[in-house]
Write a protein that holds these residues in place. Structure first.
Motif, mmCIF file in Angstrom:
data_model
loop_
_atom_site.group_PDB
_atom_site.id
_atom_site.type_symbol
_atom_site.label_atom_id
_atom_site.label_comp_id
_atom_site.label_asym_id
_atom_site.label_seq_id
_atom_site.Cartn_x
_atom_site.Cartn_y
_atom_site.Cartn_z
ATOM 1 N N UNK A 21 0.728 -1.158 -0.179
ATOM 2 C CA UNK A 21 -0.135 0.004 -0.117
ATOM 3 C C UNK A 21 0.980 1.212 0.058
ATOM 4 N N UNK A 22 2.115 1.128 -0.494
ATOM 5 C CA UNK A 22 2.733 2.214 -0.493
ATOM 6 C C UNK A 22 2.565 3.091 -1.881
ATOM 7 N N UNK A 23 2.818 4.432 -1.831
ATOM 8 C CA UNK A 23 2.523 5.376 -2.725
ATOM 9 C C UNK A 23 3.383 6.382 -3.192
ATOM 10 N N UNK A 24 3.474 7.254 -4.236
ATOM 11 C CA UNK A 24 4.348 8.442 -4.196
ATOM 12 C C UNK A 24 3.749 9.333 -5.110
ATOM 13 N N UNK A 25 4.276 10.598 -5.283
ATOM 14 C CA UNK A 25 3.545 11.554 -6.264
ATOM 15 C C UNK A 25 4.664 11.913 -7.316
ATOM 16 N N UNK A 26 4.400 11.334 -8.297
ATOM 17 C CA UNK A 26 5.539 11.580 -9.529
ATOM 18 C C UNK A 26 4.726 12.390 -10.471
ATOM 19 N N UNK A 27 5.317 13.665 -10.870
ATOM 20 C CA UNK A 27 4.632 14.626 -11.707
ATOM 21 C C UNK A 27 5.023 14.296 -13.216
ATOM 22 N N UNK A 28 4.273 14.401 -13.841
ATOM 23 C CA UNK A 28 4.438 13.981 -15.559
ATOM 24 C C UNK A 28 4.431 14.857 -16.457
ATOM 25 N N UNK A 29 4.027 16.235 -15.909
ATOM 26 C CA UNK A 29 4.033 17.418 -16.972
ATOM 27 C C UNK A 29 4.270 18.624 -15.868
ATOM 28 N N UNK A 34 9.354 14.090 -7.964
ATOM 29 C CA UNK A 34 8.605 12.868 -7.331
ATOM 30 C C UNK A 34 8.861 12.904 -6.010
ATOM 31 N N UNK A 35 7.971 12.468 -5.249
ATOM 32 C CA UNK A 35 8.018 12.570 -3.636
ATOM 33 C C UNK A 35 8.609 11.320 -3.177
ATOM 34 N N UNK A 36 8.893 11.456 -1.868
ATOM 35 C CA UNK A 36 9.535 10.242 -1.402
ATOM 36 C C UNK A 36 8.438 9.267 -1.380
ATOM 37 N N UNK A 48 3.164 25.279 -4.895
ATOM 38 C CA UNK A 48 2.932 25.638 -6.436
ATOM 39 C C UNK A 48 3.324 27.063 -6.366
ATOM 40 N N UNK A 49 4.297 27.400 -7.086
ATOM 41 C CA UNK A 49 4.930 28.940 -7.254
ATOM 42 C C UNK A 49 4.320 29.513 -8.557
ATOM 43 N N UNK A 50 4.055 28.706 -9.429
ATOM 44 C CA UNK A 50 3.810 29.272 -10.740
ATOM 45 C C UNK A 50 2.430 28.661 -11.097
ATOM 46 N N UNK A 51 1.442 29.508 -11.808
ATOM 47 C CA UNK A 51 0.229 29.075 -12.388
ATOM 48 C C UNK A 51 0.607 27.779 -13.454
ATOM 49 N N UNK A 52 -0.465 26.961 -13.570
ATOM 50 C CA UNK A 52 -0.390 25.822 -14.672
ATOM 51 C C UNK A 52 -1.217 24.712 -14.309
ATOM 52 N N UNK A 53 -1.112 23.467 -15.222
ATOM 53 C CA UNK A 53 -1.815 22.168 -14.813
ATOM 54 C C UNK A 53 -0.585 21.337 -14.689
ATOM 55 N N UNK A 54 -0.709 20.656 -13.526
ATOM 56 C CA UNK A 54 0.386 19.948 -13.128
ATOM 57 C C UNK A 54 -0.296 18.450 -12.951
ATOM 58 N N UNK A 55 0.066 17.707 -13.690
ATOM 59 C CA UNK A 55 -0.414 16.335 -13.810
ATOM 60 C C UNK A 55 0.686 15.377 -12.894
ATOM 61 N N UNK A 56 0.157 14.371 -12.152
ATOM 62 C CA UNK A 56 0.827 13.582 -11.454
ATOM 63 C C UNK A 56 0.248 12.008 -11.555
ATOM 64 N N UNK A 57 1.218 11.151 -10.982
ATOM 65 C CA UNK A 57 0.542 9.726 -10.942
ATOM 66 C C UNK A 57 1.517 9.107 -9.805
ATOM 67 N N UNK A 58 0.851 7.994 -9.512
ATOM 68 C CA UNK A 58 1.921 7.216 -8.337
ATOM 69 C C UNK A 58 2.732 5.989 -9.323
ATOM 70 N N UNK A 59 4.168 6.512 -9.199
ATOM 71 C CA UNK A 59 5.148 5.316 -10.065
ATOM 72 C C UNK A 59 4.878 4.016 -9.715
#
Length: 72
Positions: A21-29, A34-36, A48-59
């Motif tokens: 049940x481990x997960x992480x946050x890996x940004x794809x765009x 990637x988080x620990x 988040x210091x800049x505007x935009x769309x930031x997609x992420x997934x669990x690697x």
């Protein structure tokens, strides 16, 4: 909004015999980050210091995906 901190928390439990049940946050765009690995009840945050769309997934589980939309 720009400057906002987003927090992730792993609320998962053991998924099965072979998946703890481990997960992480890996940004794809939008950024290369990637988080620990987050064990149950671990948290991770990012500001988040800049505007935009930031997609992420669990690697670990690539079918788990989402995004953060940051306004100016």
């Amino acid at each position: 909004t720009k400057g906002t901190t987003v927090y992730w928390m792993n609320l998962d439990s053991t998924i099965g015999c072979c998946d703890p049940g481990y997960h992480d946050v890996a940004f794809s765009a939008g950024m290369n980050l990637t988080s620990p690995i987050l064990e149950r009840l671990d948290t991770w945050s990012f500001s988040f210091e800049a505007p935009g769309q930031f997609y992420y997934y669990c690697s670990i589980h690539p079918f788990m995906e989402a995004g953060v939309n940051v306004a100016a």
